[in-house]
Design an enzyme around this catalytic site. Structure first.
Site, PDB file in Angstrom:
ATOM      1  N   LYS A  52      -6.706 -11.231  11.624  1.00 54.01           N
ATOM      2  CA  LYS A  52      -6.810 -10.943  10.190  1.00 54.01           C
ATOM      3  C   LYS A  52      -5.471 -11.160   9.488  1.00 54.01           C
ATOM      4  CE  LYS A  52     -10.442  -7.436  10.747  1.00 54.01           C
ATOM      5  NZ  LYS A  52     -10.740  -5.981  10.644  1.00 54.01           N
ATOM      6  N   SER A  56      -6.293  -0.693  15.905  1.00 51.20           N
ATOM      7  CA  SER A  56      -5.206  -1.647  16.121  1.00 51.20           C
ATOM      8  C   SER A  56      -4.418  -1.870  14.843  1.00 51.20           C
ATOM      9  CB  SER A  56      -5.771  -2.982  16.611  1.00 51.20           C
ATOM     10  OG  SER A  56      -6.724  -3.473  15.688  1.00 51.20           O
ATOM     11  N   SER A 113      -5.486  -4.781  10.543  1.00 51.78           N
ATOM     12  CA  SER A 113      -5.937  -3.649  11.353  1.00 51.78           C
ATOM     13  C   SER A 113      -7.413  -3.820  11.683  1.00 51.78           C
ATOM     14  CB  SER A 113      -5.713  -2.328  10.599  1.00 51.78           C
ATOM     15  OG  SER A 113      -6.046  -1.219  11.407  1.00 51.78           O
ATOM     16  N   ASP A 114      -7.805  -3.231  12.787  1.00 49.74           N
ATOM     17  CA  ASP A 114      -9.216  -3.236  13.165  1.00 49.74           C
ATOM     18  C   ASP A 114      -9.493  -1.930  13.905  1.00 49.74           C
ATOM     19  OD1 ASP A 114     -11.668  -5.074  13.184  1.00 49.74           O
ATOM     20  OD2 ASP A 114     -11.609  -4.376  15.260  1.00 49.74           O
ATOM     21  N   GLN A 115     -10.750  -1.549  13.931  1.00 46.51           N
ATOM     22  CA  GLN A 115     -11.099  -0.291  14.588  1.00 46.51           C
ATOM     23  C   GLN A 115     -12.461  -0.386  15.247  1.00 46.51           C
ATOM     24  OE1 GLN A 115     -12.264   3.473  12.424  1.00 46.51           O
ATOM     25  NE2 GLN A 115     -10.267   4.146  13.162  1.00 46.51           N
TER      26      GLN A 115
END
Length: 202
Positions: A55, A114, A77-79
């Site tokens: 991203k 993240s 960010s990722d979750q």
């Protein structure tokens, strides 16, 4: 400490934006158009780490930031929330949310959040994954129904909106960075910005 950079949040998430506002930096919010499908046999941790970098890199390339004279920072960010290594998605509907919460009742969830920061300065790339364990209370159908009617958390993974009424469904939270549970680990982000010699709060 040096001058403020151009900060770009590579996400349209209102929850991540609300978190980033706490650092008191002006920032832009630009959606990152990436395929978020997991790779074959990819672990949850590897998935969120890869997507956070993907991203951020998408925005850096889209805006041609490497050729920009101004200092800049892109935050990706990722979750993912996992129950026994199975990822719980956003329910999108009342019935799916109810089933998710019934399944999670009395169980331990593992939340992987993240963070990837790309910048004009060195270090160009900083990345980490924050892991948070969430212990769910034993939930009755009546409790779940009452919560869903009030909160309507259908855009939250696992239907657990911990920054709202969902905190009442949780018996314990264990992790390094409480903000990571909401989608953007601010303690780790502060570490990364300080490494770039930016003042925090901004």
């Amino acid at each position: 400490m040096l001058t403020e950079p151009r900060i770009i949040l590579a996400s349209q998430s209102k929850y991540r934006a609300e978190q980033l506002q706490k650092l008191n930096y002006p920032f832009e919010q630009i959606a990152s158009e990436c395929d978020e499908s997991p790779h074959a046999a990819e672990t949850v941790l590897s998935l969120v780490e890869r997507l956070a970098e993907k991203k951020a890199q998408f925005i850096a390339e889209k805006l041609n930031l490497k050729n920009c004279e101004q200092e800049w920072v892109v935050i990706g960010s990722d979750q993912a929330i996992a129950l026994d290594h199975h990822i719980l998605g956003k329910p999108g509907s009342h019935e799916i949310a109810k089933q998710q919460l019934l399944t999670c009742s009395g169980r331990v969830l593992r939340v992987y959040t993240s963070l990837c920061v790309l910048s004009k300065k060195s270090p160009y790339r900083q990345i980490d994954v924050i892991v948070t364990d969430v212990i769910m209370r034993t939930l009755s159908e009546a409790t779940i129904e009452h919560y869903l009617q009030l909160e309507k958390p259908y855009d939250c993974a696992g239907a657990i909106k911990s920054e709202g009424l969902g905190i009442g469904l949780i018996a314990g939270i264990y992790g390094q960075d409480p903000a990571g549970l909401i989608g953007l680990p601010l303690i780790r982000l502060t570490d990364f910005l300080l490494a770039l010699e930016y003042q925090v709060p901004g």
